[in-house]
Motif scaffolding. Sequence first.
Motif, PDB file in Angstrom:
ATOM      1  N   VAL A   1      27.427 -12.533 -26.741  1.00 36.99           N
ATOM      2  CA  VAL A   1      26.961 -11.131 -26.320  1.00 36.99           C
ATOM      3  C   VAL A   1      25.663 -10.519 -27.901  1.00 36.99           C
ATOM      4  CG1 VAL A   1      27.083  -8.376 -26.314  1.00 36.99           C
ATOM      5  CG2 VAL A   1      28.413 -10.131 -24.769  1.00 36.99           C
ATOM      6  N   GLY A   2      26.042 -10.652 -28.768  1.00 31.19           N
ATOM      7  CA  GLY A   2      25.273  -9.940 -30.308  1.00 31.19           C
ATOM      8  C   GLY A   2      23.875 -10.290 -29.957  1.00 31.19           C
ATOM      9  N   LYS A   3      24.501 -11.785 -29.489  1.00 31.24           N
ATOM     10  CA  LYS A   3      23.024 -12.786 -29.618  1.00 31.24           C
ATOM     11  C   LYS A   3      22.217 -12.547 -29.251  1.00 31.24           C
ATOM     12  CE  LYS A   3      24.920 -16.089 -33.047  1.00 31.24           C
ATOM     13  NZ  LYS A   3      25.614 -16.950 -33.407  1.00 31.24           N
ATOM     14  N   ASP A   4      22.441 -12.130 -27.599  1.00 30.84           N
ATOM     15  CA  ASP A   4      21.482 -12.481 -26.140  1.00 30.84           C
ATOM     16  C   ASP A   4      21.641 -13.423 -25.860  1.00 30.84           C
ATOM     17  OD1 ASP A   4      20.929 -10.506 -23.631  1.00 30.84           O
ATOM     18  OD2 ASP A   4      18.914 -11.191 -24.818  1.00 30.84           O
ATOM     19  N   GLU A   5      22.583 -14.659 -25.377  1.00 28.40           N
ATOM     20  CA  GLU A   5      23.229 -15.274 -25.010  1.00 28.40           C
ATOM     21  C   GLU A   5      24.015 -15.633 -23.517  1.00 28.40           C
ATOM     22  OE1 GLU A   5      24.570 -18.223 -28.443  1.00 28.40           O
ATOM     23  OE2 GLU A   5      22.393 -18.161 -29.777  1.00 28.40           O
ATOM     24  N   ILE A   6      23.938 -14.194 -23.247  1.00 27.76           N
ATOM     25  CA  ILE A   6      25.047 -14.140 -21.772  1.00 27.76           C
ATOM     26  C   ILE A   6      23.840 -14.255 -20.810  1.00 27.76           C
ATOM     27  CG2 ILE A   6      25.998 -12.666 -19.868  1.00 27.76           C
ATOM     28  CD1 ILE A   6      27.436 -13.783 -22.853  1.00 27.76           C
TER      29      ILE A   6
ATOM     30  N   ALA B   1      29.510  -5.035 -22.152  1.00 31.54           N
ATOM     31  CA  ALA B   1      28.199  -5.165 -22.026  1.00 31.54           C
ATOM     32  C   ALA B   1      27.016  -4.276 -23.018  1.00 31.54           C
ATOM     33  CB  ALA B   1      26.854  -4.809 -20.732  1.00 31.54           C
ATOM     34  N   PRO B   2      26.485  -5.238 -23.386  1.00 33.76           N
ATOM     35  CA  PRO B   2      25.782  -3.735 -24.600  1.00 33.76           C
ATOM     36  C   PRO B   2      24.934  -2.754 -23.889  1.00 33.76           C
ATOM     37  CG  PRO B   2      24.511  -5.921 -25.056  1.00 33.76           C
ATOM     38  CD  PRO B   2      25.767  -6.376 -23.689  1.00 33.76           C
ATOM     39  N   GLU B   3      25.709  -1.412 -24.778  1.00 34.37           N
ATOM     40  CA  GLU B   3      23.993  -0.307 -23.935  1.00 34.37           C
ATOM     41  C   GLU B   3      22.969  -0.856 -24.266  1.00 34.37           C
ATOM     42  OE1 GLU B   3      25.464   2.676 -22.967  1.00 34.37           O
ATOM     43  OE2 GLU B   3      27.230   1.480 -23.479  1.00 34.37           O
TER      44      GLU B   3
END
Length: 157
Positions: free
Chosen positions: A60-65, A145-147
Amino acid sequence: MKPTRVRDLLALALLAAVITWLLVRTLYGSLPAIPVYAGASLYVAAVIEAILAFVIRSRVGKDEIGEGPGRIHPITVARSVALAKASALVGAASTGVWIGFLVYLLPERAQIRAAVEDTSGAVVGAVAGVALVAAALWLEYCCKAPEDPEDPGEPAA
């Protein structure tokens, strides 16, 4: 989907503890001995969920979803949330059951030899239940989910 509320888990654990204590109080003489490893399977589930939480948090932190190679599918994350919610309930109920045993066993240790032997298994089970709840809540948190970042051209509100 709303996050799991800790107070709901505490209420479930308390209910399970009271019911277990009432049953054990009545049926203790006819129950089999509690082996030390009785609740140990919950440790395995807790470790697996903790590892899954760190993997999902990293992705999620690396935007790999999303769809594609090397990415975690969104359905997998949603299933992980469902697993976390179910595991939190199982962990809370298990913790309550083991605490119900302990509430009966600890005062009886002076009079009943079997209570001394059963106490260690109940402690292992109670700690395993707490570990599962903690891992499940961590997994649920990591699946959020990130903001959305604010638009840089837009002034902050």
